[in-house]
Design a protein around this motif. Structure first.
Motif, short mmCIF file in Angstrom:
data_model
loop_
_atom_site.label_atom_id
_atom_site.label_comp_id
_atom_site.label_asym_id
_atom_site.label_seq_id
_atom_site.Cartn_x
_atom_site.Cartn_y
_atom_site.Cartn_z
N LEU A 77 0.83 -1.21 0.00
CA LEU A 77 0.00 0.00 0.00
C LEU A 77 0.86 1.26 0.00
N CYS A 78 1.90 1.28 0.83
CA CYS A 78 2.79 2.45 0.89
C CYS A 78 3.52 2.64 -0.44
N THR A 79 3.89 1.55 -1.07
CA THR A 79 4.56 1.64 -2.37
C THR A 79 3.60 2.17 -3.42
N ALA A 80 2.32 1.81 -3.32
CA ALA A 80 1.31 2.31 -4.26
C ALA A 80 1.19 3.83 -4.17
N VAL A 81 1.30 4.37 -2.95
CA VAL A 81 1.23 5.83 -2.78
C VAL A 81 2.39 6.49 -3.52
N LEU A 82 3.60 5.95 -3.37
CA LEU A 82 4.75 6.53 -4.05
C LEU A 82 4.64 6.37 -5.57
N MET A 83 4.12 5.23 -6.01
CA MET A 83 3.91 5.05 -7.45
C MET A 83 2.96 6.12 -7.98
N GLY A 84 1.89 6.38 -7.24
CA GLY A 84 0.96 7.42 -7.67
C GLY A 84 1.63 8.78 -7.72
N LYS A 85 2.42 9.08 -6.70
CA LYS A 85 3.10 10.38 -6.65
C LYS A 85 4.09 10.53 -7.81
N HIS A 86 4.85 9.49 -8.07
CA HIS A 86 5.82 9.56 -9.15
C HIS A 86 5.15 9.56 -10.53
N THR A 87 3.96 8.98 -10.62
CA THR A 87 3.21 9.06 -11.88
C THR A 87 2.74 10.49 -12.11
N ASP A 88 2.28 11.15 -11.04
CA ASP A 88 1.91 12.56 -11.14
C ASP A 88 3.08 13.41 -11.63
N LYS A 89 4.28 13.03 -11.25
CA LYS A 89 5.46 13.86 -11.51
C LYS A 89 6.20 13.48 -12.80
N ILE A 90 5.66 12.56 -13.60
CA ILE A 90 6.33 12.16 -14.84
C ILE A 90 6.67 13.36 -15.72
N PRO A 91 5.74 14.30 -15.96
CA PRO A 91 6.09 15.43 -16.85
C PRO A 91 7.21 16.31 -16.29
N PHE A 92 7.40 16.28 -14.98
CA PHE A 92 8.43 17.10 -14.35
C PHE A 92 9.75 16.33 -14.22
N ASP A 93 9.65 15.01 -13.91
CA ASP A 93 10.85 14.22 -13.66
C ASP A 93 11.56 13.79 -14.94
N ALA A 94 10.79 13.46 -15.97
CA ALA A 94 11.41 12.95 -17.21
C ALA A 94 12.42 13.94 -17.80
#
Length: 354
Positions: free
Chosen positions: A227-244
């Motif tokens: 569950l905790c990993t799912a939260v981070l996955m969601g956060k990093h998915t939100d940040k794809i346009p910024f992180d890539a």
């Protein structure tokens, strides 16, 4: 047409705290900061500032891991309430230190800027002027020294394995964003979170409370770690346009949005599969199946985790531009609470799993 607030999606009306507030008004401001990671409008006192600076809104994730360990341990031989509470304080402080160090290190390497999500969904400690870099470094040092003192006390009482849990947790916490490893940038941040919120937090707290660690406890912490990993996955998915563009290769950046969301949904579904498996293997007591009551909450978040995020901020949404992370956190909060409630019932009525 203006849409109504949807509190089930995490939308929260903004709270205003006047000058010279009453205790009730102060409490509302503190609660708003805890729920949204943002300060209320108007008066901001020292406690509110601390809640925002440390991102206290996400600390319940760690409290659930610690309570899960303590409730599994409470009827086991050697259990010490004092050592358990000390270990629980230690992991919460470790999470606080992690949040502070992430802001510190990401600022140092130039990742956190006014246009990066960290400075948009909540005030960045340094960029917003809440504190200075020097003060933030001093805060991180003070928290880590407090954790060091807790580790020494527990190691003296329980043995050197406490050092392995404590030092391992600190190294993973620092390496998440700190050079030269920067695990988040190398697609290893998600694995870091899985290990930390599962084996390290649950296993380490249980061992500190009892002085021993059966294999069943390792397995008992795995469902919640998903569950905790799912939260981070969601956060990093939100940040794809910024992180890539910054070459921050989180797992969602490597997979792309569609596949990353599929993995996030898989982690949520995997929680229920592992929960049932852990009960069947007698790693968790059968009342832990109360956690299955959160399946409707999983269905509620399933839809948003299959679609593109809105192009603009929904009215009243507190942590924009995070979208998928908010939904995943909503489910983790509900599911984790029910899991703890089930294990608490087992502890009350002496229903042991192993």
């Amino acid at each position: 047409m203006t849409q109504p607030l949807d509190r089930s999606a995490g939308e929260v009306p903004v709270v205003t705290v006047p000058d010279n507030p009453t205790l009730h008004e102060r409490f509302n401001g503190w609660l708003y900061a805890v729920v949204t990671t943002n300060p209320p409008r108007g008066h901001v006192d020292g406690l509110t500032k601390a809640l925002v600076l440390t991102r206290a809104a996400v600390l319940p994730m760690t409290l659930v891991a610690g309570l899960l360990a303590g409730l599994l341990a409470v009827r086991q031989p050697g259990f010490s309430t004092g050592y358990f509470l000390l270990a629980l304080l230690g992991i919460v402080l470790a999470h606080v230190a992690n949040n502070v160090m992430n802001d510190l290190f990401d600022s140092d390497v130039g990742q956190d800027t006014a246009s990066y999500p960290r400075a948009q969904y909540a005030p960045h400690p340094i960029l917003s002027g809440l504190t200075t870099r020097r003060q933030l470094a001093a805060i991180a040092l003070a928290i880590n020294l407090a954790d060091l003192a807790i580790m020494i006390v527990l190691a003296a009482a329980r043995g050197p394995w406490v050092l392995a849990f404590g030092i391992g947790g600190f190294l993973l916490s620092a390496a998440y964003t700190a050079p030269p490893l920067r695990l988040k940038k190398r697609g290893l941040g998600e694995l870091d979170v899985f290990i930390t919120w599962g084996p390290l937090m649950v296993g380490g707290t249980y061992f500190s409370a009892t002085g021993h660690l059966p294999w069943e406890v390792w397995a008992a912490g795995l469902p919640y770690a998903l569950l905790c990993t799912a939260v981070l996955m969601g956060k990093h998915t939100d940040k794809i346009p910024f992180d890539a563009p910054l070459r921050i290769r989180t797992v969602p950046v490597l997979l792309g949005r569609v596949r990353a969301l599929a993995v996030t949904r898989g982690l949520i579904a995997g929680y229920y599969v592992l929960l049932v498996a852990a009960v069947a293997a007698q790693c968790l007591p059968w009342p832990a199946l109360l956690g299955l009551v959160s399946i409707p909450a999983a269905r509620q978040v399933w839809g948003p985790l299959t679609k593109a995020a809105p192009e603009t901020k929904p009215r009243g949404f507190p942590v924009w531009p995070l979208w998928y992370a908010a939904w995943a956190f909503l489910h983790t909060r509900n599911a984790g609470g029910l899991l703890v409630a089930g294990v608490a019932l087992a502890a009350i009525f002496d229903v042991t799993a192993f």
